[in-house]
Design a protein around this motif. Structure first.
Motif, PDB file in Angstrom:
ATOM      1  N   GLY A 207     116.264  66.957 -49.155  1.00  0.00           N
ATOM      2  CA  GLY A 207     116.228  65.522 -48.862  1.00  0.00           C
ATOM      3  C   GLY A 207     114.929  64.887 -49.298  1.00  0.00           C
ATOM      4  N   THR A 208     114.541  63.827 -48.603  1.00  0.00           N
ATOM      5  CA  THR A 208     113.275  63.151 -48.891  1.00  0.00           C
ATOM      6  C   THR A 208     112.117  64.064 -48.531  1.00  0.00           C
ATOM      7  OG1 THR A 208     114.289  61.015 -48.382  1.00  0.00           O
ATOM      8  CG2 THR A 208     111.876  61.113 -48.435  1.00  0.00           C
ATOM      9  N   PRO A 209     111.252  64.406 -49.474  1.00  0.00           N
ATOM     10  CA  PRO A 209     110.172  65.356 -49.177  1.00  0.00           C
ATOM     11  C   PRO A 209     109.144  64.774 -48.213  1.00  0.00           C
ATOM     12  CG  PRO A 209     109.894  64.406 -51.374  1.00  0.00           C
ATOM     13  CD  PRO A 209     111.230  63.940 -50.880  1.00  0.00           C
ATOM     14  N   ALA A 210     108.499  65.655 -47.475  1.00  0.00           N
ATOM     15  CA  ALA A 210     107.432  65.236 -46.567  1.00  0.00           C
ATOM     16  C   ALA A 210     106.245  64.724 -47.366  1.00  0.00           C
ATOM     17  CB  ALA A 210     107.007  66.405 -45.690  1.00  0.00           C
ATOM     18  N   LYS A 211     105.530  63.762 -46.819  1.00  0.00           N
ATOM     19  CA  LYS A 211     104.338  63.228 -47.486  1.00  0.00           C
ATOM     20  C   LYS A 211     103.131  64.129 -47.249  1.00  0.00           C
ATOM     21  CE  LYS A 211     105.891  58.401 -47.296  1.00  0.00           C
ATOM     22  NZ  LYS A 211     107.240  58.665 -46.741  1.00  0.00           N
ATOM     23  N   LEU A 212     103.134  64.838 -46.126  1.00  0.00           N
ATOM     24  CA  LEU A 212     102.036  65.756 -45.818  1.00  0.00           C
ATOM     25  C   LEU A 212     102.231  67.079 -46.545  1.00  0.00           C
ATOM     26  CD1 LEU A 212     101.797  65.268 -41.935  1.00  0.00           C
ATOM     27  CD2 LEU A 212     100.228  64.334 -43.666  1.00  0.00           C
ATOM     28  N   LYS A 213     101.124  67.602 -47.067  1.00  0.00           N
ATOM     29  CA  LYS A 213     101.179  68.909 -47.724  1.00  0.00           C
ATOM     30  C   LYS A 213     101.085  70.031 -46.697  1.00  0.00           C
ATOM     31  CE  LYS A 213      99.071  71.573 -51.485  1.00  0.00           C
ATOM     32  NZ  LYS A 213      98.003  71.586 -52.514  1.00  0.00           N
ATOM     33  N   THR A 214     100.251  69.831 -45.681  1.00  0.00           N
ATOM     34  CA  THR A 214     100.121  70.809 -44.600  1.00  0.00           C
ATOM     35  C   THR A 214     100.049  70.089 -43.266  1.00  0.00           C
ATOM     36  OG1 THR A 214      97.690  70.841 -44.711  1.00  0.00           O
ATOM     37  CG2 THR A 214      98.881  72.460 -46.051  1.00  0.00           C
ATOM     38  N   ALA A 215     100.569  70.737 -42.256  1.00  0.00           N
ATOM     39  CA  ALA A 215     100.483  70.219 -40.886  1.00  0.00           C
ATOM     40  C   ALA A 215     100.084  71.373 -39.985  1.00  0.00           C
ATOM     41  CB  ALA A 215     101.819  69.627 -40.453  1.00  0.00           C
ATOM     42  N   THR A 216      98.999  71.182 -39.261  1.00  0.00           N
ATOM     43  CA  THR A 216      98.496  72.225 -38.371  1.00  0.00           C
ATOM     44  C   THR A 216      98.592  71.750 -36.931  1.00  0.00           C
ATOM     45  OG1 THR A 216      96.937  73.024 -40.051  1.00  0.00           O
ATOM     46  CG2 THR A 216      96.500  73.647 -37.759  1.00  0.00           C
ATOM     47  N   ILE A 217      99.260  72.536 -36.101  1.00  0.00           N
ATOM     48  CA  ILE A 217      99.356  72.244 -34.673  1.00  0.00           C
ATOM     49  C   ILE A 217      98.266  73.039 -33.964  1.00  0.00           C
ATOM     50  CG2 ILE A 217     100.831  72.251 -32.637  1.00  0.00           C
ATOM     51  CD1 ILE A 217     101.921  70.509 -34.870  1.00  0.00           C
TER      52      ILE A 217
END
Length: 496
Positions: A207-217
């Motif tokens: 689908g529509t790709p995420a804008k963030l390359k990485t996400a850290t919780i």
């Protein structure tokens, strides 16, 4: 220096500045998001903890449908669907060109496997009841699934959007607790226990790709540490900030955005209805009259929260305001306790999980109940202990927890649920609700259900948890409200 050299130098310097600026902008494709509770694992089909969905829902895993930020049902892995005239057969048309993160193709057989696994007799799904109406699941072809229900179920499409209904691949399903493999716009990268969970963009997303390359919780359970991390810039934001006492500080700081939204989190004094004095309705009524909701909200949440008199979200159109059913009245509470056979009160235990609403709220509740003779021993427990001792084994008298699942009043129909409420009358209401599709009729049944559990004081209904969002002012796309227990990062991005 000649004019030519000066011009060349300026050009080089300007190019360097431009390149540096671009690097800074490029760096803004990552996000460090704070979270209070660390998940016990990362498989939403095998655990009740909200923290699991808060990491993986819509980010790593997807279902046939999905719930958006407004609580509306949207297409997910099903691009569309049709419903038979008798409202019992759903034909789902699946998205094409979808792959799991390990490269396995997504097909109708994955849906058949996932739904049958969730409803199987040996299922460990915490929301197994969601799948009870399903009679059969079959694949018409590789891109079409037919689900037949035993009866019309008005909430079926919404239920398929829960985290517990995500679609998994049979080959990797047993490993999802530690290595989650879904079809979502982010892929699991690593989990440093006690510290952080890292996701990376799925560049092969259907689908529509995420804008963030990485996400850290980042896992930060301590409210003071959360404040320090935000102020130092170590964390970009908290979707659910654990220190409401510090919100004024962030509101006055131009670096941050502060949003107070709503959640599905009914915060209750959960009661073991089959244990000791708590079996007695008059004891539970006494507790209800001894709870000063305003004092609990002010003391534990610094004024953020909406009083409730039943297990239902006040923002929902079917909500019934039942706060006046059991107003704060200590004399009435003492009278009821005496009538129940406890004129001098009794001793009990309250187990409190880590969230600040529970730990702070528990101290206040214990103080309030002490005024009518109920002396509670406060036992702090970690989240894993709470799940094991309270949720699974029912080894508790009282506890405090926010039930953040959407539209979850149906849990009161589960005889084996952790607060051990067994009411044939309530169970009949839920069966009637399941068979009802028309909206106004459903709302009437929901109203009757709210009145019943309020009258029987199944739990101490305290307040609806507010959503305290604090994040960098340049972040866009984080949810202001929480219609489901999720930190959906699929549309999050940075602006200058």
């Amino acid at each position: 220096m000649s004019k030519i050299k000066i011009i060349v130098t300026l050009i080089v310097l300007s190019l360097g500045i431009a390149i540096n600026a671009s690097s800074v902008m490029a760096a803004k494709d990552s996000l460090n998001l704070g979270m209070v509770l660390e998940p016990t694992h990362l498989d939403p089909t095998a655990g009740a903890a909200a923290s699991i969905d808060e990491v993986v829902y819509a980010n790593i895993f997807e279902g046939l449908t999905r719930i958006d930020k407004n609580g509306a049902v949207k297409p997910g892995l099903a691009s569309s669907w049709t419903v038979s005239e008798d409202k019992k057969t759903y034909t789902f048309n699946l998205q094409k060109g979808v792959s799991f993160h390990d490269g396995a193709s997504f097909e109708a057989d994955d849906v058949v496997f996932s739904l049958n696994r969730a409803r199987a007799e040996d299922s460990v799904n915490a929301q197994k009841a969601l799948f009870k109406p399903i009679e059969s699941v079959t694949s018409k072809d590789s891109n079409t699934v037919v689900v037949t229900l035993t009866q019309p179920t008005g909430s079926f499409l919404f239920n398929m959007g829960w985290g517990d209904a995500i679609i998994v691949d049979q080959a990797s399903a047993d490993k999802n607790k530690s290595n989650p493999i879904g079809t979502g716009p982010f892929k699991f990268s690593k989990w440093v226990k006690g510290d952080r969970i890292v996701m990376v963009r799925n560049d092969a997303y259907w689908g529509t790709p995420a804008k963030l390359k990485t996400a850290t919780i980042k896992i930060i359970p301590d409210p003071a540490a959360a404040v320090s991390a935000m102020m130092a810039g170590d964390i970009d934001g908290f979707a659910n900030f654990p220190a409401p006492e510090s919100l004024a500080q962030f509101k006055s700081d131009p670096r941050f955005t502060v949003v107070i939204g709503s959640t599905e989190g009914e915060t209750i004094l959960s009661t073991n209805n089959q244990r000791g004095p708590f079996k007695n309705l008059k004891v539970r009524q006494a507790i209800a009259h001894a709870l000063d909701r305003k004092a609990i909200i002010d003391g534990a949440m610094f004024g953020y929260g909406t009083p409730i008199g039943t297990h239902f979200a006040p923002h929902h159109p079917a909500y019934v305001d039942l706060i006046a059913t059991h107003p704060y009245d200590l004399e009435k509470a003492k009278q009821l306790l005496a009538e129940a056979g406890y004129p001098d009160g009794f001793k009990g235990v309250i187990k409190l999980p880590p969230p600040s609403y529970a730990r702070r709220g528990g101290e206040i509740v214990a103080s309030q109940l002490r005024k009518i003779g109920i002396d509670l021993e406060i036992i702090p427990v970690e989240w894993a202990q709470w799940l094991d001792q309270v949720f699974k084994k029912r080894d508790y008298d009282l506890t405090i927890v926010s039930h953040t699942e959407p539209m979850d009043i149906g849990i009161y129909a589960r005889k084996d649920y952790y607060f051990a409420y067994d009411s044939p009358k309530f169970q009949a209401l839920m069966e009637k609700l399941d068979a009802t599709v028309e909206t106004d009729a459903r709302y009437k049944i929901l109203g009757d259900a709210q009145r019943l559990i309020s009258a029987e004081c199944v739990n101490g209904f305290m307040f609806q948890l507010a959503k305290h969002g604090v994040w960098n002012k340049n972040i866009r796309g984080l949810w202001e409200n929480s219609p489901v227990q999720a930190n959906d990062l699929t549309e999050v991005y940075w602006v200058d």
